[in-house]
Design an enzyme around this catalytic site. Sequence first.
Site, mmCIF file in Angstrom:
data_model
loop_
_atom_site.group_PDB
_atom_site.id
_atom_site.type_symbol
_atom_site.label_atom_id
_atom_site.label_comp_id
_atom_site.label_asym_id
_atom_site.label_seq_id
_atom_site.Cartn_x
_atom_site.Cartn_y
_atom_site.Cartn_z
ATOM 1 N N ASP A 39 39.373 11.025 0.467
ATOM 2 C CA ASP A 39 39.966 12.104 -0.330
ATOM 3 C C ASP A 39 40.976 12.866 0.526
ATOM 4 O O ASP A 39 40.737 13.120 1.712
ATOM 5 C CB ASP A 39 38.868 13.055 -0.825
ATOM 6 C CG ASP A 39 39.348 13.944 -1.953
ATOM 7 O OD1 ASP A 39 38.920 13.742 -3.107
ATOM 8 O OD2 ASP A 39 40.175 14.857 -1.675
ATOM 9 N N ASN A 97 33.327 13.453 -12.076
ATOM 10 C CA ASN A 97 33.704 14.474 -13.038
ATOM 11 C C ASN A 97 34.262 13.791 -14.289
ATOM 12 O O ASN A 97 34.988 12.794 -14.186
ATOM 13 C CB ASN A 97 34.763 15.406 -12.441
ATOM 14 C CG ASN A 97 34.191 16.321 -11.383
ATOM 15 O OD1 ASN A 97 33.122 16.890 -11.570
ATOM 16 N ND2 ASN A 97 34.880 16.452 -10.259
ATOM 17 N N HIS A 110 36.898 7.903 -11.351
ATOM 18 C CA HIS A 110 36.608 7.785 -9.921
ATOM 19 C C HIS A 110 35.253 8.381 -9.624
ATOM 20 O O HIS A 110 34.795 9.309 -10.298
ATOM 21 C CB HIS A 110 37.686 8.470 -9.063
ATOM 22 C CG HIS A 110 37.982 9.883 -9.464
ATOM 23 N ND1 HIS A 110 38.764 10.196 -10.549
ATOM 24 C CD2 HIS A 110 37.603 11.068 -8.925
ATOM 25 C CE1 HIS A 110 38.855 11.509 -10.660
ATOM 26 N NE2 HIS A 110 38.156 12.068 -9.693
ATOM 27 N N HIS A 112 33.123 10.158 -6.501
ATOM 28 C CA HIS A 112 33.179 10.788 -5.176
ATOM 29 C C HIS A 112 31.920 10.403 -4.409
ATOM 30 O O HIS A 112 30.810 10.447 -4.968
ATOM 31 C CB HIS A 112 33.185 12.315 -5.297
ATOM 32 C CG HIS A 112 34.347 12.904 -6.022
ATOM 33 N ND1 HIS A 112 35.375 13.559 -5.371
ATOM 34 C CD2 HIS A 112 34.651 12.974 -7.346
ATOM 35 C CE1 HIS A 112 36.249 14.009 -6.265
ATOM 36 N NE2 HIS A 112 35.828 13.668 -7.469
HETATM 37 P P1 5GP Z 1 38.451 15.174 -9.633
HETATM 38 O O1 5GP Z 1 38.547 16.665 -9.616
HETATM 39 O O2 5GP Z 1 39.442 14.565 -10.589
HETATM 40 O O3 5GP Z 1 37.065 14.650 -9.794
HETATM 41 O O4 5GP Z 1 38.854 14.702 -8.167
HETATM 42 C C1 5GP Z 1 40.150 14.346 -7.795
HETATM 43 C C2 5GP Z 1 40.159 14.233 -6.292
HETATM 44 O O5 5GP Z 1 41.331 13.532 -5.919
HETATM 45 C C3 5GP Z 1 40.174 15.571 -5.566
HETATM 46 O O6 5GP Z 1 39.038 15.662 -4.700
HETATM 47 C C4 5GP Z 1 41.503 15.552 -4.799
HETATM 48 O O7 5GP Z 1 41.418 16.134 -3.516
HETATM 49 C C5 5GP Z 1 41.805 14.061 -4.713
HETATM 50 N N1 5GP Z 1 43.220 13.729 -4.648
HETATM 51 C C6 5GP Z 1 44.211 14.250 -5.427
HETATM 52 N N2 5GP Z 1 45.402 13.699 -5.108
HETATM 53 C C7 5GP Z 1 45.145 12.805 -4.104
HETATM 54 C C8 5GP Z 1 45.984 11.930 -3.358
HETATM 55 O O8 5GP Z 1 47.192 11.835 -3.538
HETATM 56 N N3 5GP Z 1 45.366 11.159 -2.408
HETATM 57 C C9 5GP Z 1 44.019 11.213 -2.185
HETATM 58 N N4 5GP Z 1 43.540 10.424 -1.220
HETATM 59 N N5 5GP Z 1 43.210 12.043 -2.866
HETATM 60 C C10 5GP Z 1 43.775 12.836 -3.820
#
Ligand code: 5GP
Length: 125
Positions: A39, A97, A110, A112
Amino acid sequence: MPVSGLPPYDSQNIFARILRGEIPCKKVYEDAFALAFHDIAPQAPTHILVIPKGPYCSFADFSASASEADIAGFFRAVGKIAKDLGLEAPGYRMLANMGEHSGQEVPHFHVHLFAGRPLGRMIPA
Ligand code: 5GP
């Protein structure tokens, strides 16, 4: 196939662009079903994202629309990544999520993986 009442898959979302190699990532694993990478804003000492290769907006979309082979392949990859990274013995948290109330930011399903320290309560009090 988008879930009824939710927007269709956005092929320009950041994880779709990572899958196409348009944006770099710190890759930890890849097979026919899944890509895993660090992340960009880690919330634990180890914070890995695992994404399916197919275009699924969310867990709702993935669980309803993906083939059984793709679902099995994806979740076997998640387990293998956690094992190969040595996360099983100390333990880890797996989280996905889904939708607005969860705070899902990226509209590509995705998982985590959080690890590296005791992670406390699942949901803040
Ligand atoms: P969500 O809130 O959708 O479950 O999690 C999205 C995750 O993607 C977040 O933890 C955020 O830090 C990560 N993220 C967003 N943009 C990027 C990116 O460009 N590269 C990587 N490696 N992680 C990202």
